[in-house]
Design an enzyme around this catalytic site. Sequence first.
Site, PDB file in Angstrom:
ATOM      1  N   HIS A  41       1.078  -1.349  -0.129  1.00 37.97           N
ATOM      2  CA  HIS A  41       0.181  -0.469  -0.197  1.00 37.97           C
ATOM      3  C   HIS A  41       0.632   0.994   0.215  1.00 37.97           C
ATOM      4  O   HIS A  41       1.367   1.462   0.589  1.00 37.97           O
ATOM      5  CB  HIS A  41      -1.027   0.223   1.105  1.00 37.97           C
ATOM      6  CG  HIS A  41      -2.400   0.786   0.878  1.00 37.97           C
ATOM      7  ND1 HIS A  41      -2.182   2.470   0.963  1.00 37.97           N
ATOM      8  CD2 HIS A  41      -3.498   0.263   0.786  1.00 37.97           C
ATOM      9  CE1 HIS A  41      -3.233   3.077   1.118  1.00 37.97           C
ATOM     10  NE2 HIS A  41      -3.557   2.234   0.721  1.00 37.97           N
ATOM     11  N   ASP A  70      -7.938  -5.692   0.461  1.00 34.71           N
ATOM     12  CA  ASP A  70      -8.568  -6.341  -1.141  1.00 34.71           C
ATOM     13  C   ASP A  70      -7.913  -7.812  -0.327  1.00 34.71           C
ATOM     14  O   ASP A  70      -8.738  -8.768  -1.586  1.00 34.71           O
ATOM     15  CB  ASP A  70      -8.337  -5.450  -2.423  1.00 34.71           C
ATOM     16  CG  ASP A  70      -9.050  -4.303  -2.154  1.00 34.71           C
ATOM     17  OD1 ASP A  70     -10.503  -4.793  -1.863  1.00 34.71           O
ATOM     18  OD2 ASP A  70      -8.919  -3.962  -3.323  1.00 34.71           O
TER      19      ASP A  70
HETATM   20  N1  CMC Z   1       4.146  -7.446  -4.903  1.00 34.74           N
HETATM   21  C1  CMC Z   1       5.373  -7.373  -5.119  1.00 34.74           C
HETATM   22  N2  CMC Z   1       5.680  -6.183  -5.107  1.00 34.74           N
HETATM   23  C2  CMC Z   1       5.294  -4.869  -4.206  1.00 34.74           C
HETATM   24  C3  CMC Z   1       4.154  -4.854  -3.942  1.00 34.74           C
HETATM   25  C4  CMC Z   1       3.363  -5.727  -4.785  1.00 34.74           C
HETATM   26  N3  CMC Z   1       1.831  -6.119  -4.551  1.00 34.74           N
HETATM   27  N4  CMC Z   1       4.140  -3.717  -4.292  1.00 34.74           N
HETATM   28  C5  CMC Z   1       5.032  -2.642  -4.378  1.00 34.74           C
HETATM   29  N5  CMC Z   1       6.280  -3.916  -4.105  1.00 34.74           N
HETATM   30  C6  CMC Z   1       8.041  -3.720  -4.729  1.00 34.74           C
HETATM   31  C7  CMC Z   1       7.362  -2.445  -5.815  1.00 34.74           C
HETATM   32  O1  CMC Z   1       8.149  -3.462  -6.495  1.00 34.74           O
HETATM   33  C8  CMC Z   1       8.727  -1.829  -4.983  1.00 34.74           C
HETATM   34  O2  CMC Z   1      10.207  -2.815  -5.299  1.00 34.74           O
HETATM   35  P1  CMC Z   1      11.684  -2.038  -5.567  1.00 34.74           P
HETATM   36  O3  CMC Z   1      11.634  -0.640  -4.342  1.00 34.74           O
HETATM   37  O4  CMC Z   1      12.576  -3.178  -5.274  1.00 34.74           O
HETATM   38  O5  CMC Z   1      11.142  -0.870  -6.516  1.00 34.74           O
HETATM   39  C9  CMC Z   1       8.479  -1.856  -3.632  1.00 34.74           C
HETATM   40  O6  CMC Z   1       7.504  -3.126  -3.115  1.00 34.74           O
HETATM   41  C10 CMC Z   1       7.678  -0.198  -3.650  1.00 34.74           C
HETATM   42  O7  CMC Z   1       6.355  -0.594  -3.797  1.00 34.74           O
HETATM   43  P2  CMC Z   1       6.002   0.782  -5.059  1.00 34.74           P
HETATM   44  O8  CMC Z   1       5.816   0.654  -6.618  1.00 34.74           O
HETATM   45  O9  CMC Z   1       6.835   1.975  -4.702  1.00 34.74           O
HETATM   46  O10 CMC Z   1       4.673   1.219  -4.189  1.00 34.74           O
HETATM   47  P3  CMC Z   1       3.393   2.259  -4.437  1.00 34.74           P
HETATM   48  O11 CMC Z   1       3.321   3.207  -3.028  1.00 34.74           O
HETATM   49  O12 CMC Z   1       4.050   2.787  -5.334  1.00 34.74           O
HETATM   50  O13 CMC Z   1       2.718   1.069  -5.016  1.00 34.74           O
HETATM   51  C11 CMC Z   1       0.740  -0.264  -4.834  1.00 34.74           C
HETATM   52  C12 CMC Z   1       1.718   0.728  -3.708  1.00 34.74           C
HETATM   53  C13 CMC Z   1      -0.370  -0.772  -3.710  1.00 34.74           C
HETATM   54  C14 CMC Z   1       0.339   0.543  -6.143  1.00 34.74           C
HETATM   55  C15 CMC Z   1       1.314  -1.393  -5.037  1.00 34.74           C
HETATM   56  O14 CMC Z   1       2.085  -2.177  -3.585  1.00 34.74           O
HETATM   57  C16 CMC Z   1       0.695  -2.543  -5.520  1.00 34.74           C
HETATM   58  O15 CMC Z   1       0.614  -2.513  -6.639  1.00 34.74           O
HETATM   59  N6  CMC Z   1       0.033  -3.646  -4.772  1.00 34.74           N
HETATM   60  C17 CMC Z   1      -0.912  -4.655  -5.820  1.00 34.74           C
HETATM   61  C18 CMC Z   1      -2.462  -3.866  -6.120  1.00 34.74           C
HETATM   62  C19 CMC Z   1      -3.200  -4.281  -4.604  1.00 34.74           C
HETATM   63  O16 CMC Z   1      -3.208  -4.417  -3.806  1.00 34.74           O
HETATM   64  N7  CMC Z   1      -3.175  -2.522  -4.157  1.00 34.74           N
HETATM   65  C20 CMC Z   1      -4.601  -2.377  -3.619  1.00 34.74           C
HETATM   66  C21 CMC Z   1      -4.552  -0.976  -2.738  1.00 34.74           C
HETATM   67  S1  CMC Z   1      -5.484  -0.958  -1.010  1.00 34.74           S
HETATM   68  C22 CMC Z   1      -7.145  -1.204  -2.147  1.00 34.74           C
HETATM   69  C23 CMC Z   1      -6.997  -0.095  -3.006  1.00 34.74           C
HETATM   70  O17 CMC Z   1      -6.805   1.774  -1.589  1.00 34.74           O
HETATM   71  O18 CMC Z   1      -7.833   0.228  -3.131  1.00 34.74           O
END
Ligand code: CMC
Length: 451
Positions: free
Chosen positions: A328, A386
Amino acid sequence: MTKSSTPDAPTPKLNEHSLSDVRKTATLIDNLTGIRFELPLIDGTLGPKVIDIRKLYTDSGYFTYDPAFMSTASCDSKITFIDGDQGILLHRGYPIDELAEKSDFLEVAYLLLHGELPKASEKQTFERNITYHTMLHEQVHEFFRGFRRDSHPMAVLCGAVGALSSFYHDSLDIHDPQQREIASHRLIAKMPTLAAMAYKYSVGQPFVYPRNDLSYSSNFLNMMFSVPAEKYKINPVLAKAMDRILILHADHEQNASTSTVRMAGSSGANPFACIAAGIASLWGPAHGGANEAVILMLKEIGHKNNIPEFIKMVKDKNAGVKLMGFGHRVYKNYDPRATVMRRSCHEVLDELGIKNEPLLEMAMELERIALEDEYFIERKLYPNVDFYSGIILRAMGIPTSMFTVIFAIARTVGWISQWKEMIEEPGQKISRPRQLYSGAPKRKYVPLHKR
Ligand code: CMC
């Protein structure tokens, strides 16, 4: 903000402030020119201080750069507070787990909209207002028939909600508080009706009219599952679980869809159009589409034994696979909504007598392995709301394509509360971010024959 001095100047202008003022500013030093800029610090009730940069461009000629809003407070709000490190979520000061346990969705809706829990008479009036707006203009039924039967229900919802502004002309004047209130009630009340219609349309069953004698969640279940040919008995445990799912998704501060609603609304657009914009943003798999994506992921993994292989793929940057329902932007701890959802999931499966549900077993194993894995620990990736919601909804007989629609029903309350707060703010302005331009500099037009 004040521009203070160059390094050559004998005494920095900073000294013009009293000591207590100095503590309430941050100093930005331009190392190219040596000019110092004093930026006011503002305290919220909770959470980090913010640096007020509103006058930065006028005074310094600089923009700030924060493309995905990693460090930007886009507004001043009194509705929801999140502490991502501690895993805290408060609505108007009340912890989410207490609301999920003790309150009901319409009470939470009132709280988000009005700032206080309703007194008994206020609750009754609010429930009546919502209940008496559940029906749709009959012409909306005709409008629905223009959609393909195999449309994704989020596509239908997005279009249908946008179209509401063509049906309810008497609640489009955003400067009239009464019209704003009626539009809010209409949106909260009609969203379950539209959502259930999107489902009925996709399975070729007749639309079911709302029933005003039922609670918000029971009415939705009835519109989803009853058919004219036989009686549908609402299971109170499932109605309660649905209500809890709605509470847990009701609002979440300045997430992508809420910011979209605020941005759309800042131009003075009508609330139906703004909520349609919010639905479009929610649809993405990184946001509200994640609950659907979790189930698809679990099905793809297929068996507990395949989890280690799947985790390996998630950790491989070239594979482009994410563990859906994990991670998240704000929570760097267990999402407090996921804790409640996990408990609720077991309750629902027990009630339905579902033993050894393979998807739940896989989800729990996936969670266990991920929480012990260095990759997830290092990046502070925990289950989000989720991760478990899809499993409950699936057990209740809700088709996967409706999961995000249910999220939209709930979040409508948050969107409309945040929209209302913004519109009622004195001196509210259109949102207009700027950019770091990295395209071609000014150049001369080249005629076609010379390119
Ligand atoms: N699986 C694997 N790696 C992950 C995941 C994941 N679900 N989420 C983040 N990472 C890794 C990402 O690749 C990055 O790694 P590195 O530092 O090596 O490049 C690190 O963790 C930081 O992640 P980020 O992408 O910079 O984080 P963000 O804040 O931009 O993204 C997120 C947040 C929710 C979009 C992401 O965690 C994600 O895509 N999760 C899966 C989708 C999901 O479950 N979304 C629902 C969110 S809760 C409901 C809502 O609010 O809508």
